[in-house]
Design a protein around this motif. Structure first.
Motif, mmCIF file in Angstrom:
data_model
loop_
_atom_site.group_PDB
_atom_site.id
_atom_site.type_symbol
_atom_site.label_atom_id
_atom_site.label_comp_id
_atom_site.label_asym_id
_atom_site.label_seq_id
_atom_site.Cartn_x
_atom_site.Cartn_y
_atom_site.Cartn_z
ATOM 1 N N ARG A 186 -55.232 -70.452 61.946
ATOM 2 C CA ARG A 186 -53.945 -71.071 61.636
ATOM 3 C C ARG A 186 -52.770 -70.198 62.061
ATOM 4 O O ARG A 186 -51.799 -70.673 62.610
ATOM 5 C CB ARG A 186 -53.836 -71.363 60.136
ATOM 6 N N PHE A 187 -52.871 -68.897 61.784
ATOM 7 C CA PHE A 187 -51.697 -68.045 61.989
ATOM 8 C C PHE A 187 -51.715 -67.280 63.311
ATOM 9 O O PHE A 187 -50.711 -66.672 63.685
ATOM 10 C CB PHE A 187 -51.517 -67.096 60.797
ATOM 11 N N SER A 188 -52.841 -67.285 64.004
ATOM 12 C CA SER A 188 -52.906 -66.657 65.320
ATOM 13 C C SER A 188 -53.795 -67.538 66.198
ATOM 14 O O SER A 188 -54.900 -67.152 66.587
ATOM 15 C CB SER A 188 -53.461 -65.237 65.172
ATOM 16 N N PRO A 189 -53.304 -68.752 66.487
ATOM 17 C CA PRO A 189 -54.177 -69.788 67.053
ATOM 18 C C PRO A 189 -54.792 -69.445 68.401
ATOM 19 O O PRO A 189 -55.815 -70.020 68.762
ATOM 20 C CB PRO A 189 -53.258 -71.011 67.158
ATOM 21 N N ASN A 190 -54.189 -68.516 69.130
ATOM 22 C CA ASN A 190 -54.741 -68.201 70.456
ATOM 23 C C ASN A 190 -55.588 -66.927 70.472
ATOM 24 O O ASN A 190 -55.951 -66.446 71.539
ATOM 25 C CB ASN A 190 -53.602 -68.075 71.476
ATOM 26 N N SER A 191 -55.859 -66.379 69.277
ATOM 27 C CA SER A 191 -56.568 -65.097 69.243
ATOM 28 C C SER A 191 -58.083 -65.289 69.315
ATOM 29 O O SER A 191 -58.606 -66.380 69.069
ATOM 30 C CB SER A 191 -56.206 -64.337 67.969
ATOM 31 N N HIS A 192 -58.763 -64.194 69.659
ATOM 32 C CA HIS A 192 -60.217 -64.140 69.636
ATOM 33 C C HIS A 192 -60.642 -63.271 68.459
ATOM 34 O O HIS A 192 -59.838 -62.517 67.929
ATOM 35 C CB HIS A 192 -60.762 -63.462 70.895
ATOM 36 N N ILE A 193 -61.912 -63.349 68.120
ATOM 37 C CA ILE A 193 -62.471 -62.377 67.185
ATOM 38 C C ILE A 193 -63.474 -61.518 67.963
ATOM 39 O O ILE A 193 -64.334 -62.045 68.667
ATOM 40 C CB ILE A 193 -63.126 -63.046 65.948
#
Ligand SMILES: Cc1ncc(COP(=O)(O)O)c(C=O)c1O
Length: 172
Positions: free
Chosen positions: A43-50
């Motif tokens: 939700r808060f970092s929609p373009n991030s990876h883990i």
């Protein structure tokens, strides 16, 4: 119960609790807590990876997949030495082609599952420093506080080091 839990996890750093700088919510077991964080990340970092260690608890992959967060991996264990592959881990943290600035990393706070291999205090410090340099975000999955050393305070040293360095973190 949530209050007692955060005291167990952050006891030594109770100023954070006193100053109400920790937002905490009860989840349905460790799995549910990881899933809540994965949704939070989406939700808060929609373009991030883990970034997930190799290997890891196999459900980590399912949890972040269900939350639609793309996954990448970082080096962790070396089967030949049966120990932490710290040099490769740090390369993954440092070099932007592997992990662009501001990436999310899943770290096992202690008693890494399935290897049982944890970074030393010195190595946690180096990681924390490099996470600062790169602006990475650490999410600690702490399924086994107390299991690694037999001392619940020692087992949260990893988290303490990151907090002392001023990181914002997530923790399950
Ligand atoms: C590293 C890790 N995280 C989370 C969990 C999930 O914990 P729970 O069984 O409370 O859902 C486990 C359980 O095996 C685990 O090993």
């Amino acid at each position: 119960m949530v209050e007692e839990t955060i005291k167990l996890a952050y006891g030594e750093y109770s100023d954070l609790i006193k100053d109400k700088r920790i937002a905490a919510v009860q989840a349905l077991s460790g799995t549910g807590a990881c899933r809540l964080f994965a949704d939070f990340q989406k939700r808060f970092s929609p373009n991030s990876h883990i970034y997930i260690p190799v290997p890891t608890w196999s459900n980590h992959h399912n949890i972040w997949r269900d939350a639609n967060v793309p996954q990448r991996t970082f080096h962790y264990y070396h089967p030949d030495t049966k120990d932490l592959d710290f040099a490769s881990l740090m390369d993954d943290v440092k070099f932007s082609q592997n992990a662009p600035k501001g990436s999310f990393f899943l770290l096992h706070a202690c008693a890494h599952n399935p290897t049982g291999v944890d970074p030393t205090e010195e190595q946690w410090k180096e990681m924390s420093y490099q996470f600062k340099v790169k602006g990475h975000f650490a999410f600690f999955d702490m399924a086994y506080q107390w299991f690694a050393s037999g001392d619940p305070e020692k087992d949260v040293k990893s988290i303490g080091i990151f907090l002392e360095d001023g990181h914002l973190i997530g923790c399950s």
